[in-house]
Write a protein that holds these residues in place. Structure first.
Motif, PDB file in Angstrom:
ATOM      1  N   ASP A   6      27.163 -28.675-113.666  1.00 39.20           N
ATOM      2  CA  ASP A   6      26.452 -29.503-114.028  1.00 39.20           C
ATOM      3  C   ASP A   6      26.090 -28.956-115.753  1.00 39.20           C
ATOM      4  N   SER A  46      26.320 -32.715-118.040  1.00 40.14           N
ATOM      5  CA  SER A  46      25.401 -33.049-118.621  1.00 40.14           C
ATOM      6  C   SER A  46      25.562 -33.499-119.919  1.00 40.14           C
ATOM      7  N   HIS A  47      26.259 -31.699-120.939  1.00 36.57           N
ATOM      8  CA  HIS A  47      26.034 -31.530-122.316  1.00 36.57           C
ATOM      9  C   HIS A  47      27.277 -32.503-122.819  1.00 36.57           C
ATOM     10  N   THR A  86      26.106 -31.825-106.636  1.00 37.32           N
ATOM     11  CA  THR A  86      26.704 -31.869-108.142  1.00 37.32           C
ATOM     12  C   THR A  86      28.301 -31.715-108.189  1.00 37.32           C
ATOM     13  N   LYS A 145      24.103 -36.176-122.569  1.00 37.37           N
ATOM     14  CA  LYS A 145      25.409 -36.164-122.495  1.00 37.37           C
ATOM     15  C   LYS A 145      25.696 -36.436-123.982  1.00 37.37           C
ATOM     16  N   LEU A 180      16.585 -29.639-115.368  1.00 36.65           N
ATOM     17  CA  LEU A 180      16.731 -30.555-116.273  1.00 36.65           C
ATOM     18  C   LEU A 180      17.065 -29.024-117.514  1.00 36.65           C
ATOM     19  N   ARG A 239      17.827 -36.594-119.742  1.00 38.94           N
ATOM     20  CA  ARG A 239      20.048 -36.871-119.706  1.00 38.94           C
ATOM     21  C   ARG A 239      21.470 -37.058-120.117  1.00 38.94           C
ATOM     22  N   CYS A 280      19.976 -26.598-116.744  1.00 34.65           N
ATOM     23  CA  CYS A 280      20.881 -27.761-118.048  1.00 34.65           C
ATOM     24  C   CYS A 280      20.671 -27.463-119.111  1.00 34.65           C
TER      25      CYS A 280
END
Length: 1126
Positions: free
Chosen positions: A495, A499-500, A559, A326, A373, A322, A376
């Motif tokens: 999310d 996450s990104h 979330t 990010k 994950l 994660r 995401c």
């Protein structure tokens, strides 16, 4: 063209993608002017502020600005191809700026958690100083980094590990390759085997980041070679071979042979590799990640099966993924792929599937995180189509493996497709959904919708003139944007944005989703109000959500809550900061009255927790619902309620009560709807100080547990909150039912505690408990809780709460009266204690109605006995009249119990009635009436002994003779527990007189066939004169011993001799040699009894002769008989 690959192997093994460098003029394809002039220099000539770390006092030069941008984005090969000639100063500045300038990424690749001093611990070591990053900082600050040299895109140096008491000093040679501000390769002689960079790599890299001006910088080695003449090149090569002849001589000779051969492959390619010359166009630009070590570490953690903190280690790896996402680091997907491959290769999956067993809960949660994950990753808004296609292929490959875990644990489900493209009920039915199914479905999602792009692109996106109020409208009535999508899917987008590394965009979409939920709530409320009458008449509903938001694999509510609260806590906005939508009006996005993000988060959590939803199938899915609910409530409890939040609580509480089947607390809910007890307890405690009426109304509504209820009768329709929906002949498998019932109990206990001193509320809560709680153990716990609260030491007892406690205790008694419960005795004792605290009338009441509450044994041995005890009389401060009334009730109870169950209650009844002659006589008569049929000899002997002890020997004698009539002792029962009772009965009869003994001996002869017992009785009767007790009251005792030749002892003597003869023959039938000596002793005792008769000697001689004749085959035994008896 160049490539950082060191000395290459023989050319056939060099991949065509290798970047090669060549001299001008060697090949027409090579550019002219590639050669650089001047001498090489270090970084000391950098422009002011060139390090990028400190504040600049002078503006940067245009060269540095341009070189920094090029160094970040362009591979060096493209720079060479784009420009015919690159001046040396320009090359040097590009090379200079190509090294990473931030420590954040270096920290990320050298510790589990980024953040330097705030890093978490790695592995099982709790010493933060042992993290590679922090150790590297220590080495750097200690001056242990030396010989730092940068040649092109290659950094090298030595790092010394100082000596410690346990290890000597270690000097490590470190080299780092880099490209476009990323470290692409590392080597260190320390032999580190780990996922992360070692401390020595960290120290060298940070040296270059923090002290760039002290690093000697050279252009790529190929540039230097281009400047050399033939003689200089020959000297250079020979010196290089001379210094390192043992290492490079074989390779040098091989390369020389290849070059001298005209037809060799090495001569077919122009240029040569240069490991310092930067990246080629085809190179992937990513940070160095040791794939082999990732695989090995994950495999190791999985093999430990949850021991040694392996679950924690794997969670830290997921956190690292994660963190990479990010930072928009492509290694996030790469690392997750490696982790997933190892998870899929876990041999336990096949074993569990083969054995039909379930995986552990913690391991199951790791799989959930794995699936989340991947969601995401595939929802990355800026990923390329080919990337998504590649991920989809591998997800489908994993999904097709037979052992791939299912999304809901052990059971398949039939939920709609994630995209929600099909109407409810028309979706494709699947045999099962795996942990990867949602990620596969998410590959069909895109970000091209213009409305969606507007939402995430700007805080100012609104339409104040928009008045379309239809279900699919893009804006609400206030003009704020809405986003209509399957809620978990929309939240998965949020999310993914978070996450990104797109927190602002995630926040904008989250607010749009929350506004959509609010509008949906309002629509549902309006719909229910329109159809309320027909639904209430029907009494049940099939309306529900098959896929709840709490406990959902994608955790949509969690979330949204995290996205909003993180924004509320961020420094740039503060706790209650709102977005400015215009220069004149200060409004929050999604709100008309300036709500804070925290308020939005709280409201979202309340909406999700209050959603009416069906309990999912399977143990894991049901446990996940409970766990997710508790996690959300824990987050809510961290929020301090202010006036604005209390308003939100009130608003949501009202909706929950009025929204019918769309709310988990509505008037009618689906029979298998997830109960609201835990959530309602939180709402109750939160609302109680501000709106007690609403708090109680909500908590009382939540007390129901429809899944355990029977069909509601038509008479219940007047009380809508009691209506439940019922599916006939179906009892669902609720694996968490015990937990749910305990939460229901906790809610009731919370209300009881709060209602102390308020009789009206206590009565209402009591009614709810009696109607809705079905477990006797939980009702008993509530009764005990109420009793404790009512009798706190610091205040006078609360009599109303005590009565509630008593009522609950009485209900427990009724429930458990006909069922087995191991705590029943404790419950009965507690109830008497509670009734004692309430008062004498309560004790009298439970004794009057004992048959509905207790068994006869409990009523006499516990209830009446306790009531009659001195401690109870003292505790109640009773006067004589009250004592007599209570004792009378106890005696009446005892007699009733004795009549109903004389076997178990007669003795207790006699004891309780001792002080009342009439009651005592009645109890005695009950015993006599029951003796012939219903009572055993043991019970009668016990009562007989009691009578003797109380001074009623003739009654004791009577009961003993009745007991003897039920007794039967065979010849070999010489250790029977009733022997003592028989001896006592004979002694009692003997003491009463000859007539009583004469009456009891025939009963003994009839009931007892054991020779030793009979002989014992016989001796006792001949030792003393009968009638010792009677002699105290009369003169009829003659003082003479009884004769064995006359009745009744003659009958006893004959029976005893007969018993010895029969027992002897019985023993000899199956006797073994090891019992011979015991048998001889037995015959010795028999002879003593024979001798008590006047012709006993003759009888015994005849008896022995008969034995010798009958059992002459037992020669050894008969020889022993002759030796002893002649």
């Amino acid at each position: 063209i160049c490539r950082r690959s060191g000395i290459p192997p023989p050319l056939p093994f060099i991949p065509p993608a290798k970047r090669l460098c060549c001299r001008p003029g060697y090949n027409p394809a090579c550019r002219q002017g590639q050669r650089a002039g001047g001498i090489l220099c270090g970084g000391s000539g950098s422009a002011p502020g060139g390090s990028g770390n400190g504040k600049t006092h002078n503006p940067e030069s245009l060269l540095d600005i341009a070189a920094r941008r090029v160094a970040e984005k362009w591979p060096f090969q493209r720079v060479e191809e784009r420009f015919e000639r690159i001046p040396e100063p320009v090359q040097r500045r590009i090379v200079y700026w190509s090294f990473p300038r931030s420590e954040k990424e270096i920290c990320m690749y050298s510790s589990f958690n980024a953040g330097g001093e705030e890093s978490g611990t790695s592995g099982d070591n709790n010493d933060e100083s042992q993290l590679p990053f922090l150790r590297g900082v220590t080495l750097l600050e200690g001056g242990w980094v030396d010989n730092v040299l940068q040649v092109g895109f290659h950094l090298s140096g030595t790092v010394t590990d100082p000596a410690t008491p346990s290890s000597p000093e270690l000097v490590c040679s470190v080299s780092v390759s880099f490209d476009r501000c990323k470290i692409t390769a590392v080597t260190c002689t320390c032999g580190n085997k780990d996922i992360f960079y070692c401390a020595h790599v960290v120290a060298l890299s940070l040296y270059r980041v923090r002290k760039p001006e002290q690093v000697k910088l050279h252009l790529p080695i190929s540039e230097t070679l281009f400047q050399m003449s033939r003689d200089q090149l020959q000297k250079f090569v020979q010196y290089l071979i001379s210094v390192h002849h043992t290492e490079v001589l074989p390779t040098a000779q091989k390369l020389a042979d290849e070059i001298l051969s005209q037809n060799s492959e090495i001569n077919q390619v122009h240029g040569a590799p240069d490991p310092t010359a930067g990246a080629s166009v085809d190179d992937e630009n990513c940070w160095h990640l040791d794939e082999e070590q990732v695989q090995e570490q994950v495999k190791l953690f999985l093999s430990q099966g949850g021991y040694h903190g392996s679950g924690k280690q794997l969670n830290l790896l997921f956190s690292k993924v994660r963190e990479m996402l990010k930072m928009r680091d492509s290694n996030g997907a790469r690392m997750l792929t490696l982790i997933t491959e190892q998870f899929m290769a876990d041999p336990r999956l096949a074993l569990w599937r083969q054995q039909g067993t379930t995986m552990t809960d913690k391991y199951r949660q790791l799989w959930d995180e794995l699936g989340a994950l991947w969601m995401c990753i595939v929802l990355n808004p800026h990923c390329k189509a080919e990337q998504k296609s590649s991920w989809l292929r591998q997800l489908r490959r994993w999904n097709s493996v037979d052992v791939c875990p299912w999304e809901d644990g052990n059971h398949g489900n039939e939920l709609p497709n994630l995209t929600h493209s099909l109407p409810q009920g028309a979706h494709e039915m699947r045999s099962h959904r795996t942990v990867f199914t949602r990620a596969i479905e998410a590959c069909d999602l895109h970000w091209q919708d213009r409305h969606l792009q507007h939402i995430i692109a700007s805080d100012l996106y609104a339409n104040y003139c928009y008045h379309d109020n239809q279900d699919g409208s893009l804006f609400d009535s206030r003009g704020w944007p809405l986003w209509h999508e399957h809620v978990p899917t929309a939240c998965a987008r949020v999310d993914a944005l978070r996450s990104h590394g797109y927190p602002r965009e995630a926040l904008r979409l989250a607010i749009a989703v929350v506004n959509t939920l609010r509008r949906q709530q309002q629509r549902q409320l309006e719909h229910f109000r329109r159809h309320k009458k027909e639904l209430l008449q029907k009494g049940h509903t099939s309306i529900t959500n098959m896929e709840g938001w709490v406990g959902h694999p994608l955790d949509p509510i969690g979330t949204l809550f995290s996205t909003l609260t993180e924004s509320g806590r961020s420094g740039e906005e503060g706790l209650n900061t709102c977005l400015d939508l215009s220069g004149t009006t200060r409004l929050c996005v999604g709100s008309l009255k300036g709500e804070s993000y925290v308020a939005l988060a709280v409201e979202t959590a309340l909406v999700g927790l209050g959603q009416q939803r069906v309990m999912p199938d399977g143990l894991y899915a049901q446990e996940k619902v409970c766990r997710n609910e508790e996690q959300l409530l824990a987050k809510l409890q961290e929020v301090e309620l202010d006036e604005s939040l209390v308003k939100i609580f009130r608003k949501q509480a009202v909706f929950l009560l009025e929204a019918g089947p769309y709310s988990g607390l509505g008037e009618i809910v689906h029979r298998e709807s997830v109960p609201m007890h835990t959530f309602a307890r939180y709402l109750f405690t939160s609302l109680l100080p501000h709106d007690a009426e609403l708090a109680y109304k909500l908590a009382l509504r939540a007390m129901r547990l429809p899944v355990l209820e029977s069909t509601a009768s038509s008479s219940d329709l007047s009380r809508p909150h009691h209506i439940v929906s019922v599916v006939p002949n179906r009892y669902p498998r609720w694996f968490t039912l015990s937990h749910i019932e305990s939460q229901q109990c906790e809610l009731a206990s919370t209300m009881l505690t709060a209602a102390k001193g308020d009789s009206r509320r206590l009565e209402t809560v009591l009614e709810s408990i009696q109607k809705n709680i079905h477990s006797s153990s939980h009702i008993f716990k509530l009764a005990q809780d109420a009793f404790k609260i009512a009798t706190l030491m610091d205040s006078l007892p609360d009599i109303t709460l005590l009565k509630v406690s008593l009522e609950l205790g009485l209900q427990v008694m009724r429930i458990t009266l006909s069922t087995l419960n191991w705590r029943r005795r404790e419950m009965v004792r507690w109830l008497v204690t509670c009734a004692t605290e309430v008062g004498v009338y309560a004790l009298d009441s439970i004794m009057q109605s004992w048959f509905t509450l207790f068994t006869p044994t409990e009523a006499t041995s516990i209830v009446a006995t306790t009531v009659m005890s001195n401690s109870t009389i003292v505790r109640l401060h009773l006067d004589c009249h009250q004592q007599e009334n209570l004792a009378s009730s106890a005696r009446t109870l005892a007699l009733q119990c004795a009549m109903k169950d004389p076997q178990n209650c007669a003795l207790s009844a006699l004891t309780l009635c001792e002080k009342d002659h009439i009651a005592f006589e009645t109890a005695y008569q009950i015993v006599l009436d029951a003796a012939a049929t219903g009572m055993s000899y043991t019970q009668l002997f016990t009562i007989a002994r009691y009578m003797e002890h109380r001074g009623y020997p003739m009654r004791a004698y009577k009961l003993a003779t009745l007991a003897m009539a039920h007794l039967n002792l065979s010849y070999n029962q010489d250790t029977h527990p009733a022997i003592n009772d028989v001896l006592w009965a004979c002694a009692l009869s003997h003491s009463l007189g000859k007539n009583e003994l004469a009456a009891v001996i025939p009963l003994v002869v009839k009931s007892v066939k054991c020779a030793t017992v009979l002989s014992d009785i016989l001796r006792r009767c001949t030792l003393t004169t009968p009638g010792m007790v009677s002699a105290l009251h009369s003169r009829r005792n003659s003082g003479k011993l009884m004769s064995l030749d006359k009745a009744p002892l003659r009958q006893l003597l004959d029976a005893t001799i007969g018993a010895y003869i029969n027992t002897t023959h019985s023993r000899l039938t199956h006797i073994s040699p090891r019992h011979y000596s015991e048998f001889i002793e037995f015959l010795g005792k028999a002879r003593e009894t024979f001798m008590m008769a006047h012709d006993g000697h003759i009888q015994f001689t005849q008896f022995i002769d008969n034995l010798k004749q009958i059992y002459k085959g037992k020669k050894k035994l008969m020889m022993l008989v002759r030796e002893r008896f002649g």
